[in-house]
Scaffold this motif. Sequence first.
Motif, PDB file in Angstrom:
ATOM      1  N   MET A 299       0.388  19.848  48.043  1.00 13.68           N
ATOM      2  CA  MET A 299       0.916  21.096  47.472  1.00 13.68           C
ATOM      3  C   MET A 299       2.253  20.903  46.779  1.00 13.68           C
ATOM      4  O   MET A 299       3.009  21.853  46.574  1.00 13.68           O
ATOM      5  N   SER A 300       2.575  19.669  46.392  1.00 18.68           N
ATOM      6  CA  SER A 300       3.904  19.402  45.860  1.00 18.68           C
ATOM      7  C   SER A 300       4.175  20.077  44.518  1.00 18.68           C
ATOM      8  O   SER A 300       5.325  20.154  44.087  1.00 18.68           O
ATOM      9  N   HIS A 301       3.134  20.589  43.846  1.00 16.23           N
ATOM     10  CA  HIS A 301       3.349  21.323  42.594  1.00 16.23           C
ATOM     11  C   HIS A 301       3.747  22.771  42.843  1.00 16.23           C
ATOM     12  O   HIS A 301       4.096  23.480  41.897  1.00 16.23           O
ATOM     13  N   LEU A 302       3.704  23.218  44.095  1.00 14.35           N
ATOM     14  CA  LEU A 302       3.996  24.612  44.424  1.00 14.35           C
ATOM     15  C   LEU A 302       5.364  24.733  45.076  1.00 14.35           C
ATOM     16  O   LEU A 302       5.717  23.928  45.953  1.00 14.35           O
ATOM     17  N   PRO A 303       6.145  25.758  44.698  1.00 15.22           N
ATOM     18  CA  PRO A 303       7.387  26.024  45.433  1.00 15.22           C
ATOM     19  C   PRO A 303       7.046  26.513  46.841  1.00 15.22           C
ATOM     20  O   PRO A 303       5.907  26.928  47.112  1.00 15.22           O
ATOM     21  N   GLY A 304       8.021  26.480  47.717  1.00 12.71           N
ATOM     22  CA  GLY A 304       7.777  26.803  49.120  1.00 12.71           C
ATOM     23  C   GLY A 304       7.106  28.134  49.365  1.00 12.71           C
ATOM     24  O   GLY A 304       6.245  28.256  50.235  1.00 12.71           O
ATOM     25  N   ASP A 305       7.464  29.145  48.576  1.00  7.30           N
ATOM     26  CA  ASP A 305       6.910  30.475  48.831  1.00  7.30           C
ATOM     27  C   ASP A 305       5.468  30.629  48.360  1.00  7.30           C
ATOM     28  O   ASP A 305       4.825  31.637  48.661  1.00  7.30           O
ATOM     29  N   LEU A 306       4.945  29.630  47.646  1.00 13.44           N
ATOM     30  CA  LEU A 306       3.551  29.688  47.195  1.00 13.44           C
ATOM     31  C   LEU A 306       2.658  28.714  47.951  1.00 13.44           C
ATOM     32  O   LEU A 306       1.463  28.614  47.653  1.00 13.44           O
ATOM     33  N   ARG A 307       3.210  28.027  48.926  1.00 11.53           N
ATOM     34  CA  ARG A 307       2.421  27.071  49.705  1.00 11.53           C
ATOM     35  C   ARG A 307       1.786  27.739  50.919  1.00 11.53           C
ATOM     36  O   ARG A 307       2.218  28.785  51.374  1.00 11.53           O
ATOM     37  N   TRP A 308       0.746  27.089  51.420  1.00  9.03           N
ATOM     38  CA  TRP A 308       0.087  27.439  52.680  1.00  9.03           C
ATOM     39  C   TRP A 308      -0.701  28.742  52.641  1.00  9.03           C
ATOM     40  O   TRP A 308      -1.178  29.195  53.670  1.00  9.03           O
ATOM     41  N   THR A 309      -0.865  29.358  51.480  1.00 11.71           N
ATOM     42  CA  THR A 309      -1.758  30.512  51.456  1.00 11.71           C
ATOM     43  C   THR A 309      -3.184  30.000  51.631  1.00 11.71           C
ATOM     44  O   THR A 309      -3.528  28.895  51.228  1.00 11.71           O
ATOM     45  N   GLY A 310      -3.997  30.786  52.287  1.00 16.19           N
ATOM     46  CA  GLY A 310      -5.348  30.370  52.624  1.00 16.19           C
ATOM     47  C   GLY A 310      -5.458  29.838  54.041  1.00 16.19           C
ATOM     48  O   GLY A 310      -6.561  29.603  54.528  1.00 16.19           O
ATOM     49  N   PHE A 311      -4.325  29.640  54.706  1.00 19.25           N
ATOM     50  CA  PHE A 311      -4.304  29.236  56.101  1.00 19.25           C
ATOM     51  C   PHE A 311      -3.896  30.418  56.972  1.00 19.25           C
ATOM     52  O   PHE A 311      -3.296  31.369  56.493  1.00 19.25           O
ATOM     53  N   ARG A 312      -4.216  30.332  58.251  1.00 19.15           N
ATOM     54  CA  ARG A 312      -3.740  31.365  59.160  1.00 19.15           C
ATOM     55  C   ARG A 312      -2.209  31.311  59.224  1.00 19.15           C
ATOM     56  O   ARG A 312      -1.594  30.257  58.994  1.00 19.15           O
TER      57      ARG A 312
END
Length: 200
Positions: A182-195
């Motif tokens: 996910m290195s192309h995503l800033p922190g606030d756009l990471r981990w969506t799709g996970f619990r």
Amino acid sequence: MATRYLYLARHGSADAFGELTDTGYKQADLLGERLAGLPVDAVWHSALPRAADSARQLARHLPQVPVAEAAELIDHVPYVPGKEEMPQAWAGFFDGFDEAEAASGERTAEALVARFTKAPERGEPDSHEVLVTHAYPIAWLVREALEAPPTRWLGLDSANTGLTVIEYRVGLSPTLVMFNDMSHLPGDLRWTGFRAADRP
């Protein structure tokens, strides 16, 4: 030796109706920026709107690259474990799956592998393909690349627009280059799709 490069990505974040959210469009756009420097030959996507829209969004950074639907990329359960191999924690997940549904999912998984994991023959050029799909097909292709047992697709989850790369060469086992990056995503756009959970 010619190589087939598969760049696998889960679609961007979607709402309860399966439509991309503003966050999903931003994620797909950033993934497109990341892929822009690669010699991509084609972008394939599933028929579902969240994947199709993600593919079109990222392809804005890949001018002249064809974008097309691939039926094998549809969201599906690739393998339903039998009772003797069922991880206890997953048993309830498969409640309601009948034999016909399980067989249909396995046929789709077989077609997915047959279409996208064949290495180039001698004399053929390298190929670079982006597959915009869903968490389960990505998990199945990773499991296949690692020659892991069929049940091992369980728990191999992907974030929205997380990038997985697999390389295929004739006579060699597939190479898993990266998984769910996910290195192309800033922190606030990471981990969506996970619990929801604390993440590093």
